[in-house]
Design a protein around this motif. Structure first.
Motif, PDB file in Angstrom:
ATOM      1  N   SER A  24       9.578  -5.157   7.553  1.00 49.22           N
ATOM      2  CA  SER A  24       8.224  -5.730   7.775  1.00 49.22           C
ATOM      3  C   SER A  24       8.247  -7.444   7.961  1.00 49.22           C
ATOM      4  CB  SER A  24       7.191  -5.369   6.547  1.00 49.22           C
ATOM      5  OG  SER A  24       7.288  -3.860   6.622  1.00 49.22           O
ATOM      6  N   PRO A  25       7.582  -7.958   8.675  1.00 47.57           N
ATOM      7  CA  PRO A  25       7.783  -9.346   8.860  1.00 47.57           C
ATOM      8  C   PRO A  25       7.330  -9.892   7.822  1.00 47.57           C
ATOM      9  CG  PRO A  25       6.012  -8.562  10.414  1.00 47.57           C
ATOM     10  CD  PRO A  25       6.674  -7.214   9.793  1.00 47.57           C
ATOM     11  N   GLY A  26       7.591 -11.034   7.152  1.00 46.55           N
ATOM     12  CA  GLY A  26       6.936 -11.690   6.247  1.00 46.55           C
ATOM     13  C   GLY A  26       6.180 -13.179   6.905  1.00 46.55           C
ATOM     14  N   ARG A  27       6.000 -14.047   6.184  1.00 46.93           N
ATOM     15  CA  ARG A  27       5.047 -15.145   6.532  1.00 46.93           C
ATOM     16  C   ARG A  27       6.021 -16.038   7.675  1.00 46.93           C
ATOM     17  NH1 ARG A  27       0.824 -18.156   5.291  1.00 46.93           N
ATOM     18  NH2 ARG A  27       0.589 -20.182   5.706  1.00 46.93           N
ATOM     19  N   ASN A  28       5.422 -16.587   8.729  1.00 46.67           N
ATOM     20  CA  ASN A  28       6.034 -17.240   9.840  1.00 46.67           C
ATOM     21  C   ASN A  28       7.188 -16.278  10.464  1.00 46.67           C
ATOM     22  OD1 ASN A  28       4.485 -19.438   9.356  1.00 46.67           O
ATOM     23  ND2 ASN A  28       5.738 -20.171   7.791  1.00 46.67           N
ATOM     24  N   GLU A  29       7.038 -14.662  10.393  1.00 50.53           N
ATOM     25  CA  GLU A  29       8.127 -14.123  10.939  1.00 50.53           C
ATOM     26  C   GLU A  29       7.511 -12.959  11.907  1.00 50.53           C
ATOM     27  OE1 GLU A  29      11.572 -13.684   7.746  1.00 50.53           O
ATOM     28  OE2 GLU A  29       9.899 -12.195   7.590  1.00 50.53           O
ATOM     29  N   LEU A  30       8.132 -12.366  12.838  1.00 48.42           N
ATOM     30  CA  LEU A  30       7.812 -11.394  13.828  1.00 48.42           C
ATOM     31  C   LEU A  30       8.860 -10.369  13.684  1.00 48.42           C
ATOM     32  CD1 LEU A  30       7.601 -13.632  16.952  1.00 48.42           C
ATOM     33  CD2 LEU A  30       5.782 -12.965  15.662  1.00 48.42           C
ATOM     34  N   LEU A  31       8.076  -9.287  13.719  1.00 46.76           N
ATOM     35  CA  LEU A  31       8.950  -7.678  13.867  1.00 46.76           C
ATOM     36  C   LEU A  31       9.082  -7.568  15.435  1.00 46.76           C
ATOM     37  CD1 LEU A  31      10.479  -5.319  12.540  1.00 46.76           C
ATOM     38  CD2 LEU A  31       8.135  -4.310  12.834  1.00 46.76           C
ATOM     39  N   ILE A  32      10.478  -7.353  15.935  1.00 40.19           N
ATOM     40  CA  ILE A  32      10.682  -7.107  17.278  1.00 40.19           C
ATOM     41  C   ILE A  32      10.997  -5.635  17.595  1.00 40.19           C
ATOM     42  CG2 ILE A  32      11.804  -7.934  19.347  1.00 40.19           C
ATOM     43  CD1 ILE A  32       9.900  -9.998  18.244  1.00 40.19           C
ATOM     44  N   ARG A  33      10.593  -4.913  18.515  1.00 39.36           N
ATOM     45  CA  ARG A  33      10.978  -3.829  19.048  1.00 39.36           C
ATOM     46  C   ARG A  33      12.068  -4.219  20.005  1.00 39.36           C
ATOM     47  NH1 ARG A  33       7.872   1.168  22.076  1.00 39.36           N
ATOM     48  NH2 ARG A  33       9.791   2.618  22.309  1.00 39.36           N
ATOM     49  N   ASN A  34      13.431  -3.972  19.871  1.00 40.71           N
ATOM     50  CA  ASN A  34      14.238  -4.248  20.557  1.00 40.71           C
ATOM     51  C   ASN A  34      14.441  -3.411  21.792  1.00 40.71           C
ATOM     52  OD1 ASN A  34      15.185  -6.761  19.120  1.00 40.71           O
ATOM     53  ND2 ASN A  34      16.404  -5.206  17.676  1.00 40.71           N
ATOM     54  N   ARG A  35      14.620  -3.995  22.988  1.00 43.20           N
ATOM     55  CA  ARG A  35      14.606  -3.368  24.220  1.00 43.20           C
ATOM     56  C   ARG A  35      16.095  -3.621  24.968  1.00 43.20           C
ATOM     57  NH1 ARG A  35       9.845  -1.697  26.791  1.00 43.20           N
ATOM     58  NH2 ARG A  35      11.488  -0.689  28.209  1.00 43.20           N
ATOM     59  N   ALA A  36      16.697  -4.556  24.514  1.00 46.11           N
ATOM     60  CA  ALA A  36      17.899  -4.933  24.995  1.00 46.11           C
ATOM     61  C   ALA A  36      18.595  -5.745  23.896  1.00 46.11           C
ATOM     62  CB  ALA A  36      18.011  -5.523  26.219  1.00 46.11           C
ATOM     63  N   ILE A  37      19.932  -5.670  23.976  1.00 43.00           N
ATOM     64  CA  ILE A  37      20.689  -6.630  22.912  1.00 43.00           C
ATOM     65  C   ILE A  37      21.913  -7.329  23.591  1.00 43.00           C
ATOM     66  CG2 ILE A  37      22.331  -6.403  20.831  1.00 43.00           C
ATOM     67  CD1 ILE A  37      20.904  -3.538  20.295  1.00 43.00           C
ATOM     68  N   GLY A  38      21.927  -8.607  23.444  1.00 41.67           N
ATOM     69  CA  GLY A  38      22.951  -9.484  23.832  1.00 41.67           C
ATOM     70  C   GLY A  38      24.256  -9.396  23.177  1.00 41.67           C
ATOM     71  N   LEU A  39      25.427  -9.289  23.674  1.00 42.46           N
ATOM     72  CA  LEU A  39      26.381  -9.137  22.869  1.00 42.46           C
ATOM     73  C   LEU A  39      27.386 -10.564  23.130  1.00 42.46           C
ATOM     74  CD1 LEU A  39      28.021  -5.488  23.566  1.00 42.46           C
ATOM     75  CD2 LEU A  39      26.513  -6.138  21.803  1.00 42.46           C
ATOM     76  N   ASN A  40      27.987 -10.918  21.970  1.00 40.22           N
ATOM     77  CA  ASN A  40      28.527 -12.151  21.993  1.00 40.22           C
ATOM     78  C   ASN A  40      29.923 -12.049  21.061  1.00 40.22           C
ATOM     79  OD1 ASN A  40      26.401 -14.097  23.333  1.00 40.22           O
ATOM     80  ND2 ASN A  40      25.257 -13.058  21.691  1.00 40.22           N
ATOM     81  N   PRO A  41      30.880 -12.996  21.276  1.00 40.56           N
ATOM     82  CA  PRO A  41      31.984 -13.068  20.557  1.00 40.56           C
ATOM     83  C   PRO A  41      31.736 -13.092  18.922  1.00 40.56           C
ATOM     84  CG  PRO A  41      32.439 -14.216  22.739  1.00 40.56           C
ATOM     85  CD  PRO A  41      30.919 -13.856  22.557  1.00 40.56           C
TER      86      PRO A  41
END
Length: 324
Positions: A24-41
């Motif tokens: 659950s999002p706290g103060r000044n936060e967002l809950l995002i339903r991810n639709r795509a994920i970026g992969l990084n080193p």
């Protein structure tokens, strides 16, 4: 929710798909339903290294794109349903999940026309490249050298530097020459070619370089410092300069290090506002075809560990993303 987690450090094969509580999002936060994920080193590196700040089991992943599912207290500028991309703090539970909590100030607004897969490729590569560009103050027509140009950050940097009106010289692998020129390189040098640094030393005497952007190592960057003209810039995107690479009061170059995750610990809201605005502008550019998101693979969520292993093994002439 479903999430890829690990209980120990190791290679990507330590990841396990499990059911986890939806946060659950706290103060000044967002809950995002991810639709795509970026992969990084940085993802596979920190799965290998771990961090003392993590709670186990840990959900890794720094980049994602999706829809705002819920808004925490104190958030007034973003509503549920908004399409956003984000770079999350690597010390927090990350994007390798169906839902992720992020700081509201890190949310990058997305145009409706931009696919989530392309959006997920923006945060780490493009914002890192943007930060590198921001380190220097050069006029149009300035000559700059970009090493490690074949990778995802290198390709983003080429495109952004070209938009600055700079004359960009890329150092990469020969199979990528056509691609690097398409992305904005005026010239391309094969780093496999013996003596290429000596060749550039001769070229730099005739055409001074105002900046070098290095994506190899601090030691490699230091070896290129003599190529710079007076008051030039040496920008390290991998590693940093622990000691000055040149004698004092010689060319008096400026040394820069780039670290996107430092924003989470040390940046103020105004700095985040500028970074998010830059990310939004990049997203608009990709949606209009001005920029190439450089996607080389879109994997399925069930194949995430294998996609991350492919990223680790390389080569990676662009971005690997995961669709949910």
């Amino acid at each position: 929710m479903k999430a890829w987690v690990h209980d120990e450090t190791g290679d990507p094969n330590v990841l396990q798909l499990r059911d986890r509580p939806t946060p659950s999002p706290g103060r000044n936060e967002l809950l995002i339903r991810n639709r795509a994920i970026g992969l990084n080193p940085v993802d596979w590196k920190f799965i290998l290294w771990g961090h003392d700040a993590w709670e186990w089991p840990h959900i890794p992943g720094v980049d994602g794109a999706g829809v705002v599912e819920a808004v925490g207290e104190g958030v007034c500028h973003i509503e549920a349903g908004a399409r956003i991309a984000y770079h999350n703090d690597l010390l927090k539970p990350g994007s390798f999940a169906e839902y992720t909590v992020i700081p509201a100030r890190s949310a990058i607004p997305l145009p409706n026309a931009l696919p989530f897969a392309a959006a997920a490729a923006i945060p780490c590569p493009w914002l890192t490249a943007h930060q590198a560009i921001e380190k220097v103050n050069l006029e149009p027509g300035s000559h700059v050298l970009v090493t490690g140009a074949s990778g995802a950050v290198g390709g983003a940097l080429l495109q952004l530097a070209h938009c600055q009106g700079w004359i960009v010289h890329a150092v990469g692998s020969s199979p990528q020459f056509d691609r690097l020129q398409r992305l904005g390189a005026a010239t391309v040098t094969d780093y496999h070619q013996e003596g290429w640094k000596d060749d550039w030393a001769r070229r730099a005497k005739l055409q001074p370089l105002q900046a070098v952007f290095d994506m190899v190592s601090g030691t490699h960057a230091a070896s290129l410092a003599p190529l710079l003209t007076a008051n030039g810039h040496l920008v390290c995107i991998q590693d940093r300069q622990e000691t000055a690479p040149l004698p004092a009061f010689s060319t008096t170059i400026s040394l820069h290090e780039v670290g996107l995750n430092a924003m989470h610990l040390h940046a103020c809201d105004r700095q985040w506002g500028r970074l998010v605005a830059a990310g939004s502008k990049i997203a608009q550019g990709i949606s209009k075809g001005v920029f190439d998101p450089q996607i080389i693979e879109t994997a399925q969520f069930s194949d995430l560990p294998n996609a991350l292993s492919r990223l680790k093994a390389g080569p990676n002439p662009g971005n690997r993303v995961v669709a949910i």
